[in-house]
Write a protein that holds these residues in place. Structure first.
Motif, short mmCIF file in Angstrom:
data_model
loop_
_atom_site.label_atom_id
_atom_site.label_comp_id
_atom_site.label_asym_id
_atom_site.label_seq_id
_atom_site.Cartn_x
_atom_site.Cartn_y
_atom_site.Cartn_z
N HIS A 8 -34.65 -76.15 6.75
CA HIS A 8 -33.66 -75.53 5.87
C HIS A 8 -32.51 -76.50 5.59
O HIS A 8 -32.02 -76.58 4.47
CB HIS A 8 -33.13 -74.24 6.48
CG HIS A 8 -34.09 -73.10 6.44
ND1 HIS A 8 -35.19 -73.04 7.26
CD2 HIS A 8 -34.11 -71.98 5.68
CE1 HIS A 8 -35.85 -71.93 7.01
NE2 HIS A 8 -35.22 -71.26 6.05
N SER A 54 -25.95 -72.84 0.20
CA SER A 54 -26.27 -71.53 0.76
C SER A 54 -27.29 -71.63 1.89
O SER A 54 -27.18 -70.94 2.91
CB SER A 54 -26.80 -70.59 -0.32
OG SER A 54 -25.82 -70.36 -1.29
N TRP A 58 -26.51 -70.60 5.71
CA TRP A 58 -27.36 -69.63 6.40
C TRP A 58 -27.70 -70.14 7.80
O TRP A 58 -27.66 -69.39 8.77
CB TRP A 58 -28.63 -69.36 5.58
CG TRP A 58 -29.59 -68.45 6.27
CD1 TRP A 58 -29.54 -67.08 6.32
CD2 TRP A 58 -30.75 -68.82 7.03
NE1 TRP A 58 -30.59 -66.60 7.06
CE2 TRP A 58 -31.35 -67.65 7.50
CE3 TRP A 58 -31.34 -70.04 7.34
CZ2 TRP A 58 -32.50 -67.64 8.27
CZ3 TRP A 58 -32.49 -70.04 8.11
CH2 TRP A 58 -33.07 -68.86 8.56
N ASP A 61 -24.63 -70.14 10.04
CA ASP A 61 -24.24 -68.77 10.37
C ASP A 61 -25.13 -68.18 11.48
O ASP A 61 -24.91 -67.06 11.90
CB ASP A 61 -24.28 -67.89 9.12
CG ASP A 61 -23.73 -66.51 9.34
OD1 ASP A 61 -22.66 -66.40 10.00
OD2 ASP A 61 -24.36 -65.54 8.89
N GLY A 63 -28.70 -68.29 11.26
CA GLY A 63 -30.07 -68.26 10.77
C GLY A 63 -30.88 -67.08 11.24
O GLY A 63 -32.08 -67.19 11.45
N SER A 65 -30.68 -63.78 9.75
CA SER A 65 -30.96 -62.77 8.74
C SER A 65 -32.27 -63.08 8.00
O SER A 65 -32.35 -64.00 7.20
CB SER A 65 -29.81 -62.69 7.73
OG SER A 65 -30.15 -61.80 6.69
N TRP A 68 -31.90 -62.64 4.14
CA TRP A 68 -31.29 -63.76 3.43
C TRP A 68 -32.19 -64.98 3.43
O TRP A 68 -32.20 -65.75 2.47
CB TRP A 68 -29.90 -64.07 4.00
CG TRP A 68 -28.90 -63.16 3.38
CD1 TRP A 68 -28.29 -62.10 3.97
CD2 TRP A 68 -28.45 -63.19 2.02
NE1 TRP A 68 -27.47 -61.47 3.06
CE2 TRP A 68 -27.55 -62.12 1.85
CE3 TRP A 68 -28.73 -64.01 0.93
CZ2 TRP A 68 -26.92 -61.86 0.65
CZ3 TRP A 68 -28.10 -63.75 -0.27
CH2 TRP A 68 -27.21 -62.69 -0.41
N ASN A 69 -32.94 -65.18 4.50
CA ASN A 69 -33.89 -66.28 4.52
C ASN A 69 -34.90 -66.11 3.40
O ASN A 69 -35.18 -67.06 2.65
CB ASN A 69 -34.60 -66.33 5.88
CG ASN A 69 -35.54 -67.52 5.99
OD1 ASN A 69 -35.26 -68.60 5.51
ND2 ASN A 69 -36.67 -67.29 6.63
N LEU A 72 -33.10 -66.68 -0.05
CA LEU A 72 -32.75 -68.07 -0.31
C LEU A 72 -33.97 -68.94 -0.57
O LEU A 72 -33.96 -69.79 -1.46
CB LEU A 72 -31.92 -68.64 0.85
CG LEU A 72 -30.51 -68.08 0.98
CD1 LEU A 72 -29.87 -68.54 2.28
CD2 LEU A 72 -29.66 -68.47 -0.22
#
Length: 126
Positions: A8, A54, A58, A61, A63, A65, A68-69, A72
């Motif tokens: 990521h 972003s 993520w 923060d 990683g 969620s 959100w993964n 994104l």
């Protein structure tokens, strides 16, 4: 957190670099002639920078969620697929090579990341 999600981070940095490249080159895309101003607008580079940032945020923060993964990675895959298809069309229409092959590889990388982070069985989706 960076050790858990190095892909990521790499993708985020890569997308930010591509976005910066697009913003720095105001005449990168030359086709179609009637849309040169639109397709070379800095908004497209800014969009890639925002997606890359972003992804990095993520990870920083935590990683955790899954929601959100998924979002994104889907957005990153869509953006890279669009860029790849557009650059391929430029090459097909004009013969001018744009880096569609390397962008295709990045798109495949994003899709592999999305597949490997498949969490359909997770009950704790936040």
């Amino acid at each position: 957190m960076m050790k858990r999600h190095p892909n990521h981070i790499a993708l985020g940095i890569g997308m930010m670099m591509i976005g910066a490249w697009l913003m720095a080159n105001d005449r990168f895309f030359q086709w179609p002639p009637y849309a040169v101003t639109f397709v070379n607008d800095d908004i497209w580079g800014g969009l890639l920078i925002a997606i890359g940032l972003s992804l990095i945020l993520w990870v920083l923060d935590g990683g955790e969620s899954v929601k959100w993964n998924r979002r994104l990675l889907a957005i990153a895959a869509g953006a890279m697929a669009f860029l790849t298809a557009y650059q391929f069309m430029i090459w097909a229409a004009t013969g001018m090579y744009h880096s569609w092959i390397s962008n295709l590889i990045i798109t495949a990388f994003v899709l592999i990341m999305a597949r490997r982070s498949d969490t359909r069985d997770d009950k704790d989706i936040n």
